[in-house]
Design a protein around this motif. Structure first.
Motif, PDB file in Angstrom:
ATOM      1  N   LEU A 136      81.772 -42.671 -34.464  1.00  0.00           N
ATOM      2  CA  LEU A 136      80.309 -42.616 -34.467  1.00  0.00           C
ATOM      3  C   LEU A 136      79.817 -43.295 -33.203  1.00  0.00           C
ATOM      4  CD1 LEU A 136      77.420 -42.316 -35.613  1.00  0.00           C
ATOM      5  CD2 LEU A 136      77.808 -44.452 -36.856  1.00  0.00           C
ATOM      6  N   ARG A 137      79.131 -42.531 -32.373  1.00  0.00           N
ATOM      7  CA  ARG A 137      78.611 -43.068 -31.116  1.00  0.00           C
ATOM      8  C   ARG A 137      77.089 -42.967 -31.126  1.00  0.00           C
ATOM      9  NH1 ARG A 137      81.178 -43.529 -25.823  1.00  0.00           N
ATOM     10  NH2 ARG A 137      82.996 -42.517 -26.768  1.00  0.00           N
ATOM     11  N   GLN A 138      76.432 -44.118 -31.154  1.00  0.00           N
ATOM     12  CA  GLN A 138      74.976 -44.183 -31.085  1.00  0.00           C
ATOM     13  C   GLN A 138      74.584 -44.555 -29.662  1.00  0.00           C
ATOM     14  OE1 GLN A 138      74.839 -46.520 -35.232  1.00  0.00           O
ATOM     15  NE2 GLN A 138      72.792 -46.088 -34.454  1.00  0.00           N
ATOM     16  N   THR A 139      73.765 -43.722 -29.040  1.00  0.00           N
ATOM     17  CA  THR A 139      73.364 -43.931 -27.658  1.00  0.00           C
ATOM     18  C   THR A 139      71.846 -43.979 -27.560  1.00  0.00           C
ATOM     19  OG1 THR A 139      73.302 -41.564 -27.141  1.00  0.00           O
ATOM     20  CG2 THR A 139      75.412 -42.704 -26.871  1.00  0.00           C
ATOM     21  N   LEU A 140      71.373 -44.747 -26.601  1.00  0.00           N
ATOM     22  CA  LEU A 140      69.934 -44.837 -26.342  1.00  0.00           C
ATOM     23  C   LEU A 140      69.742 -45.058 -24.845  1.00  0.00           C
ATOM     24  CD1 LEU A 140      67.197 -46.518 -28.436  1.00  0.00           C
ATOM     25  CD2 LEU A 140      67.265 -46.948 -25.995  1.00  0.00           C
ATOM     26  N   THR A 141      68.939 -44.207 -24.220  1.00  0.00           N
ATOM     27  CA  THR A 141      68.679 -44.289 -22.784  1.00  0.00           C
ATOM     28  C   THR A 141      67.177 -44.379 -22.551  1.00  0.00           C
ATOM     29  OG1 THR A 141      70.648 -42.961 -22.291  1.00  0.00           O
ATOM     30  CG2 THR A 141      68.993 -43.171 -20.553  1.00  0.00           C
ATOM     31  N   VAL A 142      66.767 -45.354 -21.750  1.00  0.00           N
ATOM     32  CA  VAL A 142      65.363 -45.514 -21.372  1.00  0.00           C
ATOM     33  C   VAL A 142      65.291 -45.710 -19.861  1.00  0.00           C
ATOM     34  CG1 VAL A 142      64.518 -46.429 -23.564  1.00  0.00           C
ATOM     35  CG2 VAL A 142      65.500 -47.982 -21.897  1.00  0.00           C
ATOM     36  N   VAL A 143      64.189 -45.254 -19.271  1.00  0.00           N
ATOM     37  CA  VAL A 143      63.943 -45.422 -17.847  1.00  0.00           C
ATOM     38  C   VAL A 143      62.627 -46.173 -17.685  1.00  0.00           C
ATOM     39  CG1 VAL A 143      63.512 -44.283 -15.644  1.00  0.00           C
ATOM     40  CG2 VAL A 143      65.219 -43.350 -17.216  1.00  0.00           C
ATOM     41  N   PHE A 144      62.685 -47.306 -17.001  1.00  0.00           N
ATOM     42  CA  PHE A 144      61.499 -48.127 -16.784  1.00  0.00           C
ATOM     43  C   PHE A 144      60.921 -47.822 -15.408  1.00  0.00           C
ATOM     44  CE2 PHE A 144      63.988 -50.529 -19.862  1.00  0.00           C
ATOM     45  CZ  PHE A 144      63.029 -50.797 -20.816  1.00  0.00           C
ATOM     46  N   ASP A 145      59.594 -47.662 -15.373  1.00  0.00           N
ATOM     47  CA  ASP A 145      58.894 -47.314 -14.153  1.00  0.00           C
ATOM     48  C   ASP A 145      58.836 -48.517 -13.226  1.00  0.00           C
ATOM     49  OD1 ASP A 145      57.401 -46.211 -12.221  1.00  0.00           O
ATOM     50  OD2 ASP A 145      55.658 -45.743 -13.440  1.00  0.00           O
ATOM     51  N   THR A 146      59.047 -48.254 -11.922  1.00  0.00           N
ATOM     52  CA  THR A 146      59.097 -49.346 -10.953  1.00  0.00           C
ATOM     53  C   THR A 146      57.750 -50.024 -10.760  1.00  0.00           C
ATOM     54  OG1 THR A 146      60.750 -48.036  -9.791  1.00  0.00           O
ATOM     55  CG2 THR A 146      59.849 -49.936  -8.627  1.00  0.00           C
ATOM     56  N   PHE A 147      56.719 -49.208 -10.577  1.00  0.00           N
ATOM     57  CA  PHE A 147      55.431 -49.764 -10.158  1.00  0.00           C
ATOM     58  C   PHE A 147      54.433 -49.864 -11.305  1.00  0.00           C
ATOM     59  CE2 PHE A 147      57.328 -47.495  -6.563  1.00  0.00           C
ATOM     60  CZ  PHE A 147      57.513 -48.566  -5.710  1.00  0.00           C
ATOM     61  N   SER A 148      54.915 -49.911 -12.527  1.00  0.00           N
ATOM     62  CA  SER A 148      53.991 -50.041 -13.652  1.00  0.00           C
ATOM     63  C   SER A 148      53.287 -51.385 -13.646  1.00  0.00           C
ATOM     64  CB  SER A 148      54.756 -49.864 -14.978  1.00  0.00           C
ATOM     65  OG  SER A 148      55.777 -50.821 -15.090  1.00  0.00           O
ATOM     66  N   SER A 149      53.909 -52.401 -13.044  1.00  0.00           N
ATOM     67  CA  SER A 149      53.281 -53.722 -12.982  1.00  0.00           C
ATOM     68  C   SER A 149      52.243 -53.811 -11.885  1.00  0.00           C
ATOM     69  CB  SER A 149      54.347 -54.806 -12.775  1.00  0.00           C
ATOM     70  OG  SER A 149      55.047 -54.586 -11.556  1.00  0.00           O
ATOM     71  N   GLY A 150      52.211 -52.831 -10.952  1.00  0.00           N
ATOM     72  CA  GLY A 150      51.227 -52.849  -9.882  1.00  0.00           C
ATOM     73  C   GLY A 150      51.586 -53.766  -8.738  1.00  0.00           C
ATOM     74  N   GLN A 151      52.810 -54.333  -8.725  1.00  0.00           N
ATOM     75  CA  GLN A 151      53.191 -55.261  -7.662  1.00  0.00           C
ATOM     76  C   GLN A 151      53.958 -54.578  -6.540  1.00  0.00           C
ATOM     77  OE1 GLN A 151      55.344 -58.440  -9.524  1.00  0.00           O
ATOM     78  NE2 GLN A 151      53.615 -59.106 -10.755  1.00  0.00           N
TER      79      GLN A 151
END
Length: 430
Positions: free
Chosen positions: A240-255
């Protein structure tokens, strides 16, 4: 009398110690490995891929299992009751931008995707497929119960078995996609409950819903397949292989900075490994990302480095072993920090995201353009729904977008003009 009592006591001690030695020598039937891969993407974003792999040495199809330790009982009984050979379920929100991010670690379309191989002993595959989709709909709180004959196909050239298979009779394969399925916390919560430690320990403590869904891409999946128990492949184990992938935006903080950490991404840090896991590691891809050989600095310094060929490229990974006693000697928690080490240049990016009906987008970029070159800047956007009162009088025109502004920064010596402003023509001051 004393000799008889001594013999009885010795017999009792031998009987008590016998089963313990057998149990200690018995091989473990299940094992859990957890892994987190942090991959900085070419555009400056960061992809986080979780994998939780549970391996169980059991004969699920025959239904001879009565005790479940690490393998989820709900999925184990489902495999045994409906004669499932392989099961692959993915719930995805967003699109993987291949041109910008490169190849994804795990392929998945937007929405809900389900494809299953059944055992040859299943006589009515369509009935088992319908019952399976309804049960999975209840387990993962998804709309899989809408899968029927109108959106189900039987591929003949693709979706080959990924595990052990005696043959490839495609009449035992079913595939369906629900592209309108929306992934939310109601789907994430039951997915986390399938983990042996839940979200209380190990890498799963980072799975904070409000952070995972504040991302550009989110995909969670469950894969069940039979695999070889050892090199001889005389016995079968279930994976059983549970996988989760997320991509975080670079400039979401505005810095406009490409510096990340576990706390910035997940609002949490790692304090320990799952006590039921035999392996718990964090990998950080520190390979050069562009022609300038831009390197990634990680803090704290890793205990080891691992090199591998992934998708045809040589990659270097910093490794953090959560089961190592020395990892938490200097700190009670692990907060991996990622910082790019690059040559000093004049590049500056400031991005202020828009807010619906309150303020527009703002993007400022300070770049140095080489001579005789062509620079192309593209911006991806998503369409939003309008209120009926917000439609323009002539909607055929569409919506007008304000023009961009290009400002040239010339050296101060060139900008200086030794002329009399009051006596010279006005156009000379433009």
């Amino acid at each position: 009398m004393a000799a008889a009592a001594a013999a009885l006591l010795l017999l009792l001690l031998a009987a008590a110690a016998g089963p313990g030695r057998v149990g200690a020598g018995r091989a473990r039937r299940d094992a859990l490995r957890e892994e987190l891969l942090l991959s900085p993407l070419p555009a400056g974003d960061v992809a986080a891929t979780f994998q939780f792999r549970t391996r169980w040495d059991a004969d699920l199809p025959r239904g001879a299992v009565s005790h479940y330790r690490l393998f989820p009982k709900a999925l184990g009984r489902l495999v045994a009751a409906l004669g499932v050979q392989e099961l692959h379920l993915a719930l995805t929100q967003g699109f993987w931008r291949t041109r910008t991010w490169g190849q994804p670690p795990l392929q998945a379309p937007a929405g809900a995707e389900l494809w299953v191989w059944f055992q040859p002993t299943v006589t009515d595959v369509d009935k088992a497929w319908k019952e399976l989709s309804n049960i999975l709909s209840g387990i993962f709180c998804a709309s899989l119960n809408f899968i029927d004959s109108t959106n189900t196909v039987t591929p003949t050239a693709s979706f080959k078995p990924l595990g052990l298979a005696n043959g490839t009779d495609h009449h035992l394969l079913r595939y369906a996609v629900l592209p309108r399925e929306v992934v939310c916390t109601e789907n994430l919560t039951p997915w986390k409950k399938l983990l042996p430690c839940g979200s209380k320990a190990g890498l799963a403590v980072l799975l904070k819903a409000e952070r995972l869904f504040h991302s550009s891409y989110h995909s969670q999946a469950v894969h069940i397949r039979p695999i070889c128990r050892d090199a001889s492949c005389l016995a079968v184990s279930w994976e059983l292989r549970q996988t989760l992938t997320v991509v975080f935006d670079t400039f979401s903080s505005g810095q406009g900075k490409k510096d990340w950490s576990l706390f910035k991404m997940f609002s949490r840090t790692l304090t320990d490994a799952c006590p039921l896991a035999s392996q718990s590691k964090v990998y950080v891809d520190i390979s050069p990302k562009n022609k300038e050989k831009e390197l990634l600095e990680v803090t704290p310094a890793p205990a080891s480095v691992y090199e591998a060929i992934v998708q045809g490229d040589k990659r270097t990974y910093a490794v953090y072993d959560l089961l190592s006693p020395s990892l938490f000697n200097t700190s009670r928690s692990l907060n991996v920090q990622l910082k790019w080490k690059r040559p000093q240049d004049s590049c500056y990016i400031h991005y202020q995201p828009a807010q619906d009906r309150r303020r527009p987008h703002l993007l400022e970029m300070l770049i140095q353009l080489p001579a005789n070159s062509v620079t192309k800047i593209t911006i991806q956007f998503e369409r939003a729904l309008l209120k009926w009162t917000e439609y323009t009088p002539d909607p055929n025109h569409g919506f007008y977008v304000s023009s961009s502004v290009l400002s040239a920064l010339v050296p101060s010596v060139i900008a200086m003009k030794d002329v009399d402003v009051e006596q010279s023509p006005l156009f000379t001051s433009l």
